[in-house]
Write a protein that holds these residues in place. Structure first.
Motif, short mmCIF file in Angstrom:
data_model
loop_
_atom_site.label_atom_id
_atom_site.label_comp_id
_atom_site.label_asym_id
_atom_site.label_seq_id
_atom_site.Cartn_x
_atom_site.Cartn_y
_atom_site.Cartn_z
N LYS A 12 0.83 -1.21 0.00
CA LYS A 12 0.00 0.00 0.00
C LYS A 12 0.86 1.26 0.00
CE LYS A 12 -3.98 -1.91 2.41
NZ LYS A 12 -4.76 -1.86 3.66
N GLN A 13 2.05 1.18 0.58
CA GLN A 13 2.94 2.33 0.68
C GLN A 13 3.77 2.55 -0.59
OE1 GLN A 13 2.66 4.44 3.23
NE2 GLN A 13 1.10 3.06 4.02
N MET A 14 3.78 1.58 -1.49
CA MET A 14 4.57 1.71 -2.70
C MET A 14 4.00 2.81 -3.59
SD MET A 14 5.23 -2.29 -3.64
CE MET A 14 6.15 -1.95 -5.12
N LYS A 15 4.89 3.49 -4.27
CA LYS A 15 4.49 4.56 -5.18
C LYS A 15 4.77 4.07 -6.61
CE LYS A 15 4.37 8.14 -2.03
NZ LYS A 15 3.63 7.54 -0.99
N PHE A 16 3.72 4.10 -7.43
CA PHE A 16 3.84 3.68 -8.82
C PHE A 16 3.85 4.90 -9.71
CE2 PHE A 16 1.67 0.21 -6.61
CZ PHE A 16 2.52 -0.84 -6.92
N SER A 17 4.49 4.75 -10.87
CA SER A 17 4.50 5.82 -11.85
C SER A 17 3.12 5.87 -12.50
CB SER A 17 5.57 5.53 -12.89
OG SER A 17 5.56 6.50 -13.89
N MET A 18 2.43 7.00 -12.34
CA MET A 18 1.09 7.12 -12.93
C MET A 18 1.07 8.30 -13.88
SD MET A 18 -1.30 8.43 -9.85
CE MET A 18 -0.55 9.29 -8.48
N GLY A 19 0.27 8.14 -14.92
CA GLY A 19 0.19 9.20 -15.89
C GLY A 19 -0.46 8.74 -17.18
N VAL A 20 -0.17 9.51 -18.23
CA VAL A 20 -0.72 9.26 -19.56
C VAL A 20 0.44 8.84 -20.45
CG1 VAL A 20 -1.94 10.28 -21.53
CG2 VAL A 20 -2.52 10.98 -19.20
N PHE A 21 0.20 7.81 -21.26
CA PHE A 21 1.24 7.30 -22.14
C PHE A 21 0.66 6.97 -23.50
CE2 PHE A 21 -0.67 3.67 -20.08
CZ PHE A 21 -0.74 2.71 -21.07
N GLN A 22 1.57 6.78 -24.44
CA GLN A 22 1.13 6.37 -25.77
C GLN A 22 1.97 5.21 -26.25
OE1 GLN A 22 1.50 9.61 -28.55
NE2 GLN A 22 3.71 9.44 -28.70
N LYS A 95 -7.93 10.57 -16.46
CA LYS A 95 -8.82 10.59 -17.62
C LYS A 95 -8.92 12.01 -18.18
CE LYS A 95 -13.11 8.47 -19.06
NZ LYS A 95 -12.64 7.24 -19.66
N LEU A 96 -9.05 12.99 -17.29
CA LEU A 96 -9.09 14.39 -17.72
C LEU A 96 -7.77 14.81 -18.37
CD1 LEU A 96 -10.89 16.01 -14.64
CD2 LEU A 96 -11.79 15.81 -16.96
N LEU A 97 -6.66 14.42 -17.75
CA LEU A 97 -5.34 14.75 -18.29
C LEU A 97 -5.16 14.12 -19.66
CD1 LEU A 97 -2.53 15.99 -17.99
CD2 LEU A 97 -1.84 13.92 -16.73
N GLN A 98 -5.61 12.89 -19.82
CA GLN A 98 -5.51 12.22 -21.11
C GLN A 98 -6.26 13.00 -22.18
OE1 GLN A 98 -6.61 8.06 -21.13
NE2 GLN A 98 -6.95 8.05 -23.33
N LEU A 101 -4.42 16.21 -23.10
CA LEU A 101 -3.25 15.96 -23.94
C LEU A 101 -3.65 15.62 -25.37
CD1 LEU A 101 -1.05 13.96 -21.43
CD2 LEU A 101 -0.50 16.17 -22.45
N ILE A 102 -4.69 14.82 -25.53
CA ILE A 102 -5.17 14.49 -26.87
C ILE A 102 -5.58 15.77 -27.60
CG2 ILE A 102 -7.07 13.38 -28.15
CD1 ILE A 102 -6.89 11.09 -26.07
N ASP A 103 -6.32 16.62 -26.91
CA ASP A 103 -6.75 17.89 -27.51
C ASP A 103 -5.56 18.77 -27.84
OD1 ASP A 103 -9.35 17.00 -27.18
OD2 ASP A 103 -9.73 18.25 -25.41
N GLU A 104 -4.61 18.85 -26.90
CA GLU A 104 -3.43 19.69 -27.07
C GLU A 104 -2.54 19.20 -28.20
OE1 GLU A 104 0.40 20.02 -24.35
OE2 GLU A 104 -1.34 20.99 -23.41
N MET A 105 -2.39 17.89 -28.33
CA MET A 105 -1.52 17.31 -29.36
C MET A 105 -2.14 17.42 -30.75
SD MET A 105 -0.28 14.01 -27.17
CE MET A 105 0.61 13.21 -28.49
N ASN A 106 -3.47 17.57 -30.80
CA ASN A 106 -4.17 17.75 -32.07
C ASN A 106 -3.77 16.68 -33.09
OD1 ASN A 106 -6.06 19.05 -33.63
ND2 ASN A 106 -4.56 20.43 -34.54
#
Length: 113
Positions: A12-22, A95-98, A101-106
């Motif tokens: 539970k204390q572990m920190k995972f890399s979270m984010g948006v990827f392609q 989900k919002l960040l994704q 980014l999709i909108d920004e990357m056009n």
């Protein structure tokens, strides 16, 4: 030897890399964009599905079958840092960040899976 309770608490204390990827196809520059609270695990799941031929995105699956794993790259587009002081719905934030980014990357529709 650690108890089951101690092992669960450590996890539970572990920190995972979270984010948006392609996942990017080098031969045609098409991208499959996704997000996760644990990028490494999600990428492994996608690769496993692709290797066994049962990925939910049929077009990506077809290109994977045709071009092979070596033709695809994983690129992290944005990472979120965990804030232990606040209660945050990271799945919702990702989900919002994704979408941002999709909108920004056009990216043109024909270059998306």
């Amino acid at each position: 030897m650690k108890t089951r309770k101690e092992i669960k608490e450590e996890y539970k204390q572990m920190k995972f890399s979270m984010g948006v990827f392609q996942v990017k196809n080098r031969s045609n520059n098409k991208v499959f964009i996704d997000n996760s609270v644990d990028i490494a695990s999600k990428w492994n799941r996608h690769k496993t599905e692709l290797k066994f031929g049962n990925h939910k995105n049929r077009e990506l699956q077809n290109d994977w079958n045709e071009k092979g794993e070596d033709n695809f790259d994983l690129e992290i587009l944005s990472e979120l840092k965990q804030d232990d002081k606040k209660v945050i719905n990271y799945a919702k934030e990702l989900k919002l960040l994704q979408q941002m980014l999709i909108d920004e990357m056009n990216i043109p529709e024909e270059l998306r899976y």
